[in-house]
Design a protein around this motif. Structure first.
Motif, short mmCIF file in Angstrom:
data_model
loop_
_atom_site.label_atom_id
_atom_site.label_comp_id
_atom_site.label_asym_id
_atom_site.label_seq_id
_atom_site.Cartn_x
_atom_site.Cartn_y
_atom_site.Cartn_z
N UNK A 111 0.56 -1.26 0.26
CA UNK A 111 0.13 -0.38 -0.20
C UNK A 111 0.87 1.30 -0.06
N UNK A 112 1.79 1.34 0.73
CA UNK A 112 2.20 3.15 0.79
C UNK A 112 3.53 2.92 -0.37
N UNK A 113 4.07 1.87 -1.00
CA UNK A 113 5.22 1.92 -1.70
C UNK A 113 4.49 2.05 -3.14
N UNK A 114 2.88 1.62 -3.52
CA UNK A 114 2.57 2.30 -4.36
C UNK A 114 1.91 3.78 -4.25
N UNK A 115 1.95 4.39 -3.45
CA UNK A 115 1.86 5.61 -3.17
C UNK A 115 2.65 6.59 -4.37
N UNK A 116 4.10 6.31 -3.79
CA UNK A 116 5.11 6.28 -4.12
C UNK A 116 6.04 6.36 -5.41
N UNK A 117 5.29 4.91 -6.00
CA UNK A 117 6.15 3.97 -7.15
C UNK A 117 4.73 4.29 -8.49
N UNK A 118 3.28 3.57 -7.85
CA UNK A 118 2.31 3.74 -8.37
C UNK A 118 1.70 2.45 -8.21
N UNK A 119 0.38 2.05 -9.12
CA UNK A 119 -0.53 0.94 -8.71
C UNK A 119 0.14 -0.22 -9.82
N UNK A 120 0.29 0.21 -10.96
CA UNK A 120 0.66 -0.70 -12.46
C UNK A 120 1.67 -1.54 -12.33
N UNK A 121 2.56 -1.48 -11.55
CA UNK A 121 3.49 -2.22 -11.69
C UNK A 121 3.70 -3.36 -10.49
N UNK A 122 3.54 -2.53 -9.51
CA UNK A 122 3.26 -3.10 -8.07
C UNK A 122 1.08 -4.77 -8.51
N UNK A 123 0.99 -4.40 -9.21
CA UNK A 123 -0.41 -5.02 -9.54
C UNK A 123 0.46 -6.26 -10.20
N UNK A 124 0.84 -5.84 -11.31
CA UNK A 124 1.51 -6.98 -12.64
C UNK A 124 2.62 -7.23 -11.67
N UNK A 125 3.54 -6.88 -10.92
CA UNK A 125 4.94 -7.91 -9.43
C UNK A 125 3.78 -8.78 -9.04
N UNK A 126 3.15 -8.37 -8.47
CA UNK A 126 2.30 -9.16 -7.54
C UNK A 126 1.06 -10.03 -7.94
N UNK A 127 0.21 -10.44 -9.08
CA UNK A 127 -0.28 -11.02 -9.69
C UNK A 127 0.81 -11.92 -10.23
N UNK A 128 1.62 -11.64 -10.91
CA UNK A 128 3.26 -12.40 -12.00
C UNK A 128 3.53 -13.51 -10.63
N UNK A 129 3.38 -13.13 -9.13
CA UNK A 129 4.68 -13.84 -8.00
C UNK A 129 3.08 -14.83 -7.81
N UNK A 130 1.76 -14.20 -7.53
CA UNK A 130 0.96 -15.15 -7.32
C UNK A 130 -0.04 -16.32 -7.90
N UNK A 131 0.37 -16.35 -9.09
CA UNK A 131 0.22 -17.45 -10.65
C UNK A 131 1.18 -18.11 -10.67
N UNK A 132 2.96 -17.71 -10.15
CA UNK A 132 3.79 -18.40 -10.09
C UNK A 132 3.67 -19.42 -8.83
N UNK A 133 2.88 -19.19 -7.47
CA UNK A 133 2.68 -19.52 -6.50
C UNK A 133 2.21 -20.65 -6.81
N UNK A 134 1.10 -20.12 -7.24
CA UNK A 134 -0.19 -21.16 -7.73
C UNK A 134 0.96 -22.52 -8.80
N UNK A 135 0.85 -22.51 -9.28
CA UNK A 135 1.40 -23.20 -10.22
C UNK A 135 2.47 -23.94 -9.30
N UNK A 136 3.20 -24.01 -8.67
CA UNK A 136 4.08 -24.17 -7.75
C UNK A 136 3.91 -25.28 -7.30
#
Length: 410
Positions: free
Chosen positions: A71-96
């Motif tokens: 949350x606080x990090x998104x106020x500084x660097x924006x939402x899009x990059x964190x959403x893309x990174x988060x969904x990528x990590x969750x996708x890989x975790x589910x695949x694992x």
């Protein structure tokens, strides 16, 4: 030129609504849809069901930790990059998780999936960024309604996926949905940072700032207590319907479908009320319905034998009240620090998570009469929330009469 810009803006808003609903659906899958697969998971890994339940606890801890950072990090660097990174990590975790044959490795990938799912806390920040006024309030009504519907449908969906695809089914569906949402996020959102009207703050300073504000914390507590009433029923419903009333899993799923219909009705009623009364009155109306549901629950528990109707009828009233009260409370909380929407969303989500978990645990571990315990819980939570709403209303009125600098300790 202006017409074209407005048309693009409308298309972007429609796309944002679809994206937000998809994020809500993804938030349901890793927990609620997986519940019917507990016996199959226990058999696959050679563990007890209580060991499998540990994966749910670890998942919750992973989400809580991740969202506090995101949350606080998104106020500084924006939402899009964190959403893309988060969904990528969750996708890989589910695949694992799908590929795991070792229980310990499965837990590692579940935590990884949870850390990625922490990005879904940004849904409230995106609402604050992309929408304004009554449109923002209507969207929050839609989100609360959709959350209830998705949760209510989850047992039936989980039972179907377990029967057709086994315990991996919910993970495969999550992977497919996450991939689609990741692509939609990349195409829909831009790379601009949120508007900052004040200085950039660190994590501790951001949370200290928002959590020292009484109206902010009070509105989030109202939303959290209303959510706790709903969540307590979801947690205890298998104990009431399947253990005490001896219902089959399919019949239990149908009961929750009826429960989900109350969210639809509540959402429609909340949309009407949003146009004719102010937020304070909407919150009061919703909380009054929750109080009424608690009193009805207690009356039925005292004077009638336990039955599906004796539990479901007051829960339908409670659900309508929850759907009416939560959106305006959330909107008012998020508007206090609009320039720090990420930190505000994370702080609020953590408050909701803690309250929902603690209250549901106390009720589920309470006396054998879960129906009466739910009733007492609803009365207490709604009563405290009504008091908070009244105090905040007076405090805000005084602040308007004697304005001070925003964000202070008041």
């Amino acid at each position: 030129m202006n017409k074209h810009s407005c048309a693009v803006s409308r298309r972007q808003r429609r796309g944002a609504v679809r994206l937000l609903l998809a994020m809500i659906l993804l938030g349901v899958f890793p927990l609620d849809v997986l519940l019917p697969s507990f016996p199959a998971l226990a058999a696959h890994f050679g563990r007890s069901p209580s060991d499998i339940a540990l994966s749910i606890s670890l998942f919750a801890v992973g989400i809580a930790f991740a969202q506090l950072l995101i949350g606080p990090l998104s106020d500084v660097i924006g939402r899009k990059g964190l959403l893309l990174a988060g969904m990528s990590v969750s996708l890989l975790g589910a695949l694992g998780c799908v590929l795991s044959n070792d229980y310990t490795l499965f837990l590692v990938f579940r935590v990884m999936q949870a850390m990625g799912c922490g990005c879904f806390v940004l849904s409230q920040a995106l609402v604050q960024d992309l929408f304004e006024g009554q449109e923002r309030d209507r969207l929050r009504i839609l989100m609360v309604t959709a959350t209830g519907i998705f949760i209510s449908l989850s047992p039936l969906a989980g039972t179907f996926l377990q029967a057709t695809l086994g315990w991996r089914g919910s993970f495969w569906v999550f992977i497919a949905l996450a991939a689609v949402v990741l692509i939609k996020t990349w195409r829909l959102l831009d790379n601009s940072r949120p508007v900052q009207n004040g200085p950039h703050l660190g994590f501790i300073q951001s949370y200290r700032r928002v959590l020292s504000n009484f109206p902010f914390v009070g509105y989030w507590l109202i939303s959290a207590f209303a959510f706790a009433c709903h969540f307590s029923f979801i947690v205890t419903s298998p104990l009431i319907f399947m253990e005490q009333l001896q219902m089959a899993p399919y019949d239990f799923a149908l009961i929750l479908l009826i429960y989900g219909a109350a969210y639809v009705f509540g959402g429609l009623l909340a949309s009407v009320l949003n146009r004719i009364i102010n937020a304070q009155q909407q919150i009061f109306t919703g909380l009054s319905l929750i109080l009424l549901s608690g009193l009805v629950m207690l009356y039925l528990a005292t004077n009638h034998e336990l039955s599906a109707a004796a539990v479901l009828v007051p829960m339908l009233i409670c659900t309508v009240g929850t759907t009416i009260a939560r959106p305006p409370a959330t909107s008012r909380a998020m508007s206090v620090f609009a320039e720090n929407a990420g930190a505000s969303a994370s702080a609020g989500s953590t408050i909701i998570f803690i309250c929902g978990g603690l209250v549901s645990a106390l009720i589920s571990l309470g006396p054998a009469n879960l129906q009466a315990t739910l009733g007492y819980g609803f009365v207490v939570l709604s009563g405290v929330s009504l008091l908070l709403n009244s105090v905040i209303g007076r405090r805000v009125s005084n602040l308007r009469s004697n304005p001070v600098m925003p964000g202070g300790d008041h």
